[in-house]
Design an enzyme around this catalytic site. Structure first.
Site, mmCIF file in Angstrom:
data_model
loop_
_atom_site.group_PDB
_atom_site.id
_atom_site.type_symbol
_atom_site.label_atom_id
_atom_site.label_comp_id
_atom_site.label_asym_id
_atom_site.label_seq_id
_atom_site.Cartn_x
_atom_site.Cartn_y
_atom_site.Cartn_z
ATOM 1 N N GLN A 149 1.070 -11.058 -3.411
ATOM 2 C CA GLN A 149 -0.472 -10.814 -3.167
ATOM 3 C C GLN A 149 -0.763 -10.227 -4.609
ATOM 4 O O GLN A 149 -0.064 -9.804 -5.247
ATOM 5 C CB GLN A 149 -0.728 -9.666 -2.335
ATOM 6 N N LYS A 199 -14.663 -4.468 6.194
ATOM 7 C CA LYS A 199 -14.058 -5.105 5.081
ATOM 8 C C LYS A 199 -15.316 -6.380 4.402
ATOM 9 O O LYS A 199 -15.961 -6.820 5.426
ATOM 10 C CB LYS A 199 -12.929 -5.960 5.341
ATOM 11 N N ASP A 244 -2.761 -8.012 -5.530
ATOM 12 C CA ASP A 244 -3.115 -6.729 -4.753
ATOM 13 C C ASP A 244 -3.430 -5.423 -5.824
ATOM 14 O O ASP A 244 -3.357 -5.562 -7.009
ATOM 15 C CB ASP A 244 -1.778 -6.343 -4.104
ATOM 16 N N HIS A 251 -8.261 -1.442 -0.411
ATOM 17 C CA HIS A 251 -7.327 -2.450 -0.730
ATOM 18 C C HIS A 251 -8.149 -3.599 -1.123
ATOM 19 O O HIS A 251 -9.161 -3.810 -0.628
ATOM 20 C CB HIS A 251 -6.529 -2.952 0.439
ATOM 21 N N CYS A 255 0.952 -1.292 -0.135
ATOM 22 C CA CYS A 255 0.001 0.025 0.028
ATOM 23 C C CYS A 255 0.785 1.422 -0.053
ATOM 24 O O CYS A 255 0.561 2.058 -0.859
ATOM 25 C CB CYS A 255 -0.916 0.076 1.149
ATOM 26 N N HIS A 258 -4.935 -1.244 -5.341
ATOM 27 C CA HIS A 258 -5.520 -0.111 -4.651
ATOM 28 C C HIS A 258 -6.477 0.703 -5.302
ATOM 29 O O HIS A 258 -5.831 1.156 -6.525
ATOM 30 C CB HIS A 258 -4.344 0.659 -3.744
ATOM 31 N N ARG A 282 6.413 -11.382 5.354
ATOM 32 C CA ARG A 282 5.763 -11.200 6.626
ATOM 33 C C ARG A 282 6.346 -12.190 7.695
ATOM 34 O O ARG A 282 6.654 -13.494 7.203
ATOM 35 C CB ARG A 282 4.234 -11.365 6.882
HETATM 36 ZN ZN LIG Z 1 -3.055 -2.473 0.720
#
Ligand SMILES: [Zn+2]
Ligand SMILES: [Zn+2]
Length: 584
Positions: free
Chosen positions: A326, A410, A328, A456, A279, A330, A308
């Protein structure tokens, strides 16, 4: 309908009682075999029950048989469970030789302790239990694992025996069959057998190496993923894997997320952090210029690899790892665009799941937790927006109160695989926190600056976990478009190799992943191995096929198709690939 639900709830309760009672019976059996045993706790679980024991030696799988035999005897004796309430002092005396039980007794706020007896065996427990041991009619001990007392790695490691119990033998059998099927489909096992990926302790646990075949599956997924993003108005971006620690200070990760991060690296007196999330990088790019309301929404997607820190105890194949990619994205938008954006994301996620053969899923909307960023008003608006979006899509969902992330509500989608197990899947999260922290704005129609809304989202989850799920869902037999090898030519004898090579070259020129098995092995062995490798099509060629320019097709599920002109087969395989069919 309501009646059925009531019945189901009753069945679950009854099952919990049976299973928990079975754990007491197991504890008695263990005590009769190991008089020095120190007892931990023994609850029922979603699938069965366990009990933790401190024993003088390590248990082996053979011990389970002996414990089961003792349990059968206790069940056959049909001993009643009796409940007593005793003073804490008496309980402490009763459990004088049981340090873990004493610890639990001392922690209880009440003056009295409930104990249950079956025969000469006594355990402290709130209950409830079955009336007598004979009511446990179908059980099985399954496995042994290490478990820290109270889950604390600074406390002693106990031995946990897992088992399960059902109301009937038939239900138990069904469950055990399902377990056996799940074991066969274990992605760690299949990952090795199909040469898809590996993990290397010597290089660091929880870090995945994608072998050519696994990488090919991933490439196909990523390629499809990118094309679908472009279709939906996303842009693809790339960001670095490390950033100065200051970035993670501003984002709040250093404060709230440190335990899940690798330690920073010092270089020339500066600290750098390997990224746990993508992000902040996307925010930096957003802020590289002044954004007008006309530019929004901006949808930026990245197959972003993050790292992580997970405790070694929880690592598991591809599904719990320390480095993962991910899928991912945004979305930066205006508040009035949020609903449409969420609709778009959820629709996209469901389209992806359907494409990969997941027709069943569960949707959960998580709302404001006790500790939260942003104002109540903003939360209210965002939660209502998510609800409206789900209503527009006519999607059934459940609300998980207070389970939202601190920065916003979420929507989580979990998928059901072919064995009915659920896997964590796509997520859509509204974020009020990062736009505040990074001062993410746009210039509105009024010429003033306004706070942008950030979403996200992932539509698969992560490449690693999704791959693990995909392997188990299909038992390694991927749909044709994802299969690393789509067709293998099997010449019956050496003199058919040239024709086989010609056909394979022809298929490859159409983009089909075809190989020739030219080893001097027997045809049946080649077929068996191709089947084990889950190659969708085996093309067998001998005199007849060479003479008539045909191929005889055998499918990986064992079906045999007649000899057919190559053009017919090409039509079939190309259609399976183009339509991303889940059948062959
Ligand atoms: Zn994010
Ligand atoms: Zn109990």
């Amino acid at each position: 309908m309501v009646e059925k639900e009531k019945k189901d709830a009753h069945k679950v309760e009854r099952l919990e009682i049976i299973r928990h009672s079975a754990s007491h019976i197991m504890a008695e059996a263990v005590a009769s075999l190991f008089p020095d045993v120190k007892f931990g706790i023994g609850p029922s679980t979603v699938d069965g029950f366990y009990y933790d024991f401190d024993l003088p030696r390590s248990l082996t799988p053979e011990d389970l048989g002996a414990i089961e035999a003792k349990m059968q005897k206790i069940i056959a004796d049909n001993v009643p469970f009796t409940r007593e309430e005793v003073d804490k002092k008496i309980a402490s005396k009763l459990f004088g030789a049981q340090p873990y039980k004493l610890e639990l007794i001392n922690e209880l706020p009440d003056k009295t302790v409930t104990i249950y007896r079956q025969g000469s065996f006594v355990d402290m427990c709130r209950g409830p239990h079955v009336n007598s041991t004979g009511e446990v009619k179908a059980f099985k001990l399954l496995s042994i694992a290490g478990a820290y007392w109270k889950g604390d790695e600074h406390r002693p490691m106990l031995q946990r025996i897992y088992g399960t119990a059902y109301e009937s033998k038939k239900e138990l059998e069904d469950y055990l069959n399902k377990l056996a099927e799940a074991a066969k489909r274990d992605h760690r096992k299949l990952g090795k057998a199909l040469d898809l990926f590996s993990l290397h302790e010597e290089a660091g646990a929880g870090l995945v190496y994608w072998h050519p075949k696994g990488a090919l599956v991933r490439h196909e997924i990523e390629d499809f993923w990118k094309k679908e993003h472009f279709k939906r108005g996303y842009d693809i971006v790339y960001t670095p894997h490390v950033a100065k620690i200051d970035l993670w200070k501003v984002s709040g990760h250093l404060e709230y997320y440190r335990d899940s991060m690798y330690a920073p690296m010092e270089m020339e007196g500066l600290s750098y952090q390997v990224k746990p999330m993508n992000c902040p990088g996307h925010i930096l790019m957003y802020k590289s210029q002044l954004r007008s309301y006309r530019q929004l929404p901006l949808r930026w997607a990245e197959l972003g690899t993050v790292y992580r820190w997970e405790r070694s105890g929880v690592l598991h194949g591809l599904t719990r790892v320390r480095g993962f990619t991910q899928d991912d994205a945004h979305i930066f938008c205006r508040p009035d665009q949020l609903e449409d954006e969420v609709v778009g994301v959820v629709e996209f996620a469901l389209f992806m799941l359907k494409t990969f053969g997941f027709d069943e899923y569960e949707v959960m909307l998580s709302t404001r937790p006790d500790k939260y960023a942003g104002t109540l008003e903003v939360w209210e608006h965002a939660t209502e927006t998510l609800k409206k979006a789900l209503a527009r899509l006519d999607i059934d969902y459940e609300i998980d109160p207070g389970e939202g992330v601190f920065y916003g509500p979420k929507i989580d989608i979990s998928l059901k695989d072919s064995l009915g197990r659920t896997w964590q899947g796509p997520t859509t999260q509204v974020d009020f926190n990062l736009p505040e922290r990074f001062d993410v704005n746009y210039v509105g129609e009024d010429g003033a600056e306004h706070r942008a809304v950030m979403v996200h989202r992932t539509v698969l989850g992560s490449m690693e976990r999704f791959m693990g799920c995909l392997i188990e869902h299909y038992g390694g037999a991927f749909p044709v478009w994802l299969s690393p090898v789509q067709a293998v030519m099997i010449p019956i004898a050496d003199q058919h190799s040239e024709y086989a090579r010609k056909v394979a070259a022809d298929l490859r020129s159409e983009g089909i992943r075809a190989e020739v098995d030219e080893r001097s092995e027997r045809m049946n062995l080649k077929i068996r191995e191709a089947q084990l490798q889950k190659i969708p099509y085996m093309l067998i060629v001998g005199d007849e096929e060479v003479g008539s320019s045909t191929v005889t097709v055998r499918l990986r599920d064992g079906r045999n198709l007649k000899a057919q002109p190559l053009s017919d087969f090409k039509k079939r395989i190309l259609s399976a690939i183009e339509t991303r069919s889940t059948t062959i």
